[in-house]
Scaffold this active site. Structure first.
Site, mmCIF file in Angstrom:
data_model
loop_
_atom_site.group_PDB
_atom_site.id
_atom_site.type_symbol
_atom_site.label_atom_id
_atom_site.label_comp_id
_atom_site.label_asym_id
_atom_site.label_seq_id
_atom_site.Cartn_x
_atom_site.Cartn_y
_atom_site.Cartn_z
ATOM 1 N N LYS A 148 0.832 -1.213 0.000
ATOM 2 C CA LYS A 148 0.000 0.000 0.000
ATOM 3 C C LYS A 148 0.863 1.259 0.000
ATOM 4 O O LYS A 148 0.586 2.210 -0.705
ATOM 5 C CB LYS A 148 -0.907 0.048 1.243
ATOM 6 C CG LYS A 148 -1.920 -1.055 1.328
ATOM 7 C CD LYS A 148 -2.891 -0.814 2.488
ATOM 8 C CE LYS A 148 -2.237 -0.806 3.853
ATOM 9 N NZ LYS A 148 -1.697 -2.077 4.301
ATOM 10 N N ARG A 157 -9.030 0.710 9.187
ATOM 11 C CA ARG A 157 -8.610 -0.683 9.360
ATOM 12 C C ARG A 157 -9.660 -1.489 10.117
ATOM 13 O O ARG A 157 -9.454 -2.680 10.344
ATOM 14 C CB ARG A 157 -7.327 -0.706 10.181
ATOM 15 C CG ARG A 157 -6.069 -0.979 9.358
ATOM 16 C CD ARG A 157 -4.924 -0.844 10.315
ATOM 17 N NE ARG A 157 -3.748 -1.550 9.960
ATOM 18 C CZ ARG A 157 -2.655 -0.978 9.476
ATOM 19 N NH1 ARG A 157 -2.641 0.294 9.171
ATOM 20 N NH2 ARG A 157 -1.574 -1.688 9.283
ATOM 21 N N ARG A 184 12.116 -7.096 4.949
ATOM 22 C CA ARG A 184 12.081 -5.637 4.782
ATOM 23 C C ARG A 184 13.056 -4.964 5.746
ATOM 24 O O ARG A 184 13.220 -5.385 6.884
ATOM 25 C CB ARG A 184 10.661 -5.147 5.041
ATOM 26 C CG ARG A 184 10.510 -3.653 4.971
ATOM 27 C CD ARG A 184 9.090 -3.257 4.759
ATOM 28 N NE ARG A 184 8.274 -3.355 5.951
ATOM 29 C CZ ARG A 184 7.009 -2.928 6.002
ATOM 30 N NH1 ARG A 184 6.439 -2.393 4.954
ATOM 31 N NH2 ARG A 184 6.329 -3.042 7.125
ATOM 32 N N ARG A 216 -0.177 -9.782 13.017
ATOM 33 C CA ARG A 216 -0.739 -8.682 12.210
ATOM 34 C C ARG A 216 -1.650 -9.227 11.106
ATOM 35 O O ARG A 216 -2.665 -8.617 10.774
ATOM 36 C CB ARG A 216 0.378 -7.835 11.593
ATOM 37 C CG ARG A 216 1.112 -6.994 12.632
ATOM 38 C CD ARG A 216 2.422 -6.458 12.102
ATOM 39 N NE ARG A 216 2.277 -5.434 11.108
ATOM 40 C CZ ARG A 216 3.254 -5.064 10.277
ATOM 41 N NH1 ARG A 216 4.428 -5.645 10.327
ATOM 42 N NH2 ARG A 216 3.045 -4.102 9.408
#
Ligand code: AMP
Length: 210
Positions: A13, A88, A123, A167
């Site tokens: 995103k 969210r 990441r 998550r």
């Protein structure tokens, strides 16, 4: 144009928000970035959010709703904006509606959980400027150093494998229902996240025109 980007953490995103930001010249607003900045500056908001964020849980709705209310009232949002990471939960989407915010388009970027695990655990993020790298797909020129500002690149606390799992669970339980929420309004377009960022970008730009 007022846009929402939906998708699991790590679906891309943030990258797509930057592309749209350049393309349409409207600000990309990431609640995650706002909270991380508050944490870095040791503000009250940062302190409130820290334990939730570190464990992979969502920060309480009323906290993020207040953040968005304030951010959307700024001058640079008056010609449109891209929301990355908000809403969210269904109550957050309802709060946006209650504020009278008109949403033109919702783009949902879909990526399978296994791919997300691989993307997020590899990441690395610059502690100074927030630039994002990946140890396999997009390494920085010098390992551990940011190409842009020479800051240290690190694994985000919430990108540790156990936290990523948490998550993703939170995403499926609390965020995924938003697909139905926005499908009902006729505003939802689904983009299948691709291996190559440029291919996802091409699909996102096409979705904007649809
Ligand atoms: P992100 O960078 O968007 O993945 O956000 C990182 C973390 O910030 C999330 O795991 C949550 O703890 C918190 N956060 C960001 N946006 C929201 C939101 N809209 N609602 C609740 N928590 C959020």
């Amino acid at each position: 144009m007022n846009l929402i980007l939906l998708g699991a953490p790590g679906a891309g995103k943030g990258t797509q928000a930057e592309v749209i930001c350049d393309h349409l010249n409207i600000p990309a607003i990431s609640t995650g970035n706002i909270i991380r900045e508050a944490l870095k500056n040791g503000t009250e908001l940062g302190l409130k959010a820290k334990s939730y964020m570190d464990s992979g849980a969502l920060v309480p709705d009323e906290v993020v709703i207040d953040i968005i209310k304030e951010r959307l009232s700024k001058d640079d949002c008056q010609n449109g904006f891209i929301l990355d990471g908000f809403p969210r939960t269904v109550p957050q989407a309802e709060a946006l509606d209650a504020m009278g915010v008109k949403i033109d388009k919702v783009i949902d970027i879909e990526v399978a959980d296994e791919k997300i695990m691989k993307r997020l655990s590899g990441r690395r993020v610059c502690q100074e400027c927030g630039a994002s790298y990946h140890i396999d797909y997009k390494p920085s020129k010098v390992e551990g150093k940011c190409d842009k500002c020479n800051g240290e690149t690190v694994l985000r606390k919430d990108d540790h494998p156990d936290t990523i799992k948490e998550r993703l669970e939170v995403y499926h339980e609390q965020t995924e229902p938003l697909k139905d929420y926005y499908a009902k309004t006729g505003k939802l377009t689904i983009v299948e996240g691709q291996e190559e960022v440029k291919d996802t970008t091409a699909l996102t730009l096409k979705a904007l025109e649809a």
